[in-house]
Design a protein around this motif. Structure first.
Motif, PDB file in Angstrom:
ATOM      1  N   ALA A  22       0.829  -1.210   0.000  1.00  0.00           N
ATOM      2  CA  ALA A  22       0.000   0.000   0.000  1.00  0.00           C
ATOM      3  C   ALA A  22       0.864   1.260   0.000  1.00  0.00           C
ATOM      4  CB  ALA A  22      -0.929  -0.003   1.217  1.00  0.00           C
ATOM      5  N   LEU A  23       1.930   1.270   0.795  1.00  0.00           N
ATOM      6  CA  LEU A  23       2.835   2.424   0.794  1.00  0.00           C
ATOM      7  C   LEU A  23       3.467   2.631  -0.575  1.00  0.00           C
ATOM      8  CD1 LEU A  23       4.762   2.257   4.198  1.00  0.00           C
ATOM      9  CD2 LEU A  23       3.072   3.940   3.469  1.00  0.00           C
ATOM     10  N   PHE A  24       3.881   1.549  -1.220  1.00  0.00           N
ATOM     11  CA  PHE A  24       4.463   1.637  -2.550  1.00  0.00           C
ATOM     12  C   PHE A  24       3.432   2.170  -3.550  1.00  0.00           C
ATOM     13  CE2 PHE A  24       5.815  -0.310  -6.625  1.00  0.00           C
ATOM     14  CZ  PHE A  24       7.038   0.340  -6.748  1.00  0.00           C
ATOM     15  N   GLY A  25       2.182   1.697  -3.440  1.00  0.00           N
ATOM     16  CA  GLY A  25       1.121   2.195  -4.322  1.00  0.00           C
ATOM     17  C   GLY A  25       0.857   3.675  -4.121  1.00  0.00           C
ATOM     18  N   PHE A  41       1.396   9.357  -5.989  1.00  0.00           N
ATOM     19  CA  PHE A  41       1.880  10.729  -5.822  1.00  0.00           C
ATOM     20  C   PHE A  41       2.909  11.082  -6.882  1.00  0.00           C
ATOM     21  CE2 PHE A  41       0.311  10.673  -1.344  1.00  0.00           C
ATOM     22  CZ  PHE A  41      -0.476  11.807  -1.450  1.00  0.00           C
ATOM     23  N   ARG A  42       3.732  10.119  -7.230  1.00  0.00           N
ATOM     24  CA  ARG A  42       4.745  10.373  -8.257  1.00  0.00           C
ATOM     25  C   ARG A  42       4.084  10.653  -9.612  1.00  0.00           C
ATOM     26  NH1 ARG A  42       9.272   6.056  -9.925  1.00  0.00           N
ATOM     27  NH2 ARG A  42      10.158   7.242 -11.618  1.00  0.00           N
ATOM     28  N   ARG A  43       3.067   9.868  -9.958  1.00  0.00           N
ATOM     29  CA  ARG A  43       2.346  10.091 -11.216  1.00  0.00           C
ATOM     30  C   ARG A  43       1.634  11.435 -11.205  1.00  0.00           C
ATOM     31  NH1 ARG A  43      -0.235   4.216 -11.498  1.00  0.00           N
ATOM     32  NH2 ARG A  43       1.590   3.086 -12.232  1.00  0.00           N
TER      33      ARG A  43
END
Length: 157
Positions: free
Chosen positions: A120-123, A128-130
């Motif tokens: 979930a943290l990676f998602g 946010f990056r996108r």
């Protein structure tokens, strides 16, 4: 003022009275306080197979009573805490433990939550990056002609 004090005392008594009540019967209690303390410690970690969300120490079910007596008998016979727990698990299965052991067949149970949390943290990081990439490069700057036309429109309005 006295009514407020009386209500406060009544609330305190209700709070103290709502603490967990042990289901251990007086005839089950061992005479040796050290053995009794060990029995209570073991009983707190064993699940009542009837109630399922209570320890055998908290349950009034007949099976829980039988398990409490069994734990005390094994302790009186000289078994260690681990031997008592192993005996009960061998007899009733791993489900009897309120806190499952960390073994290969319970790895999924123990590791699922931390792994899902990391996923979930990676998602969230990717989202946010996108979003940052889309907002930074999504709109091209105005050309000189467009900017002058916009200035003329805004001066008239």
């Amino acid at each position: 003022m006295t009514l407020r004090l009386a209500l406060s005392l009544l609330g305190l008594l209700c709070l103290l009275g709502s603490t967990s009540v042990r289901a251990v019967e007086p005839d089950e209690i061992l005479k040796d306080p050290v053995l009794e303390a060990r029995a209570r410690h073991i009983s707190e970690g064993l699940r009542c197979l009837v109630c399922q969300n209570q320890s055998i120490d908290d349950s009034n079910a007949p099976l829980a009573r039988d398990l409490r007596v069994l734990v005390r008998e094994r302790l009186k016979a000289g078994d260690s805490d681990g031997e008592v727990i192993d005996f009960v698990v061998a007899r009733y299965g791993e489900f009897v433990l309120l806190k499952p052991r960390f073994t290969p067949h319970t790895w999924m149970l123990w590791l699922a939550t931390p792994v899902l949390f990391l996923v979930a943290l990676f998602g969230i990081f990717l989202a946010f990056r996108r979003r940052k990439t889309a907002s930074a490069g999504g709109v091209a700057p105005l050309s000189g002609d467009e900017q002058s036309r916009l200035d003329r429109l805004l001066d008239r309005g």
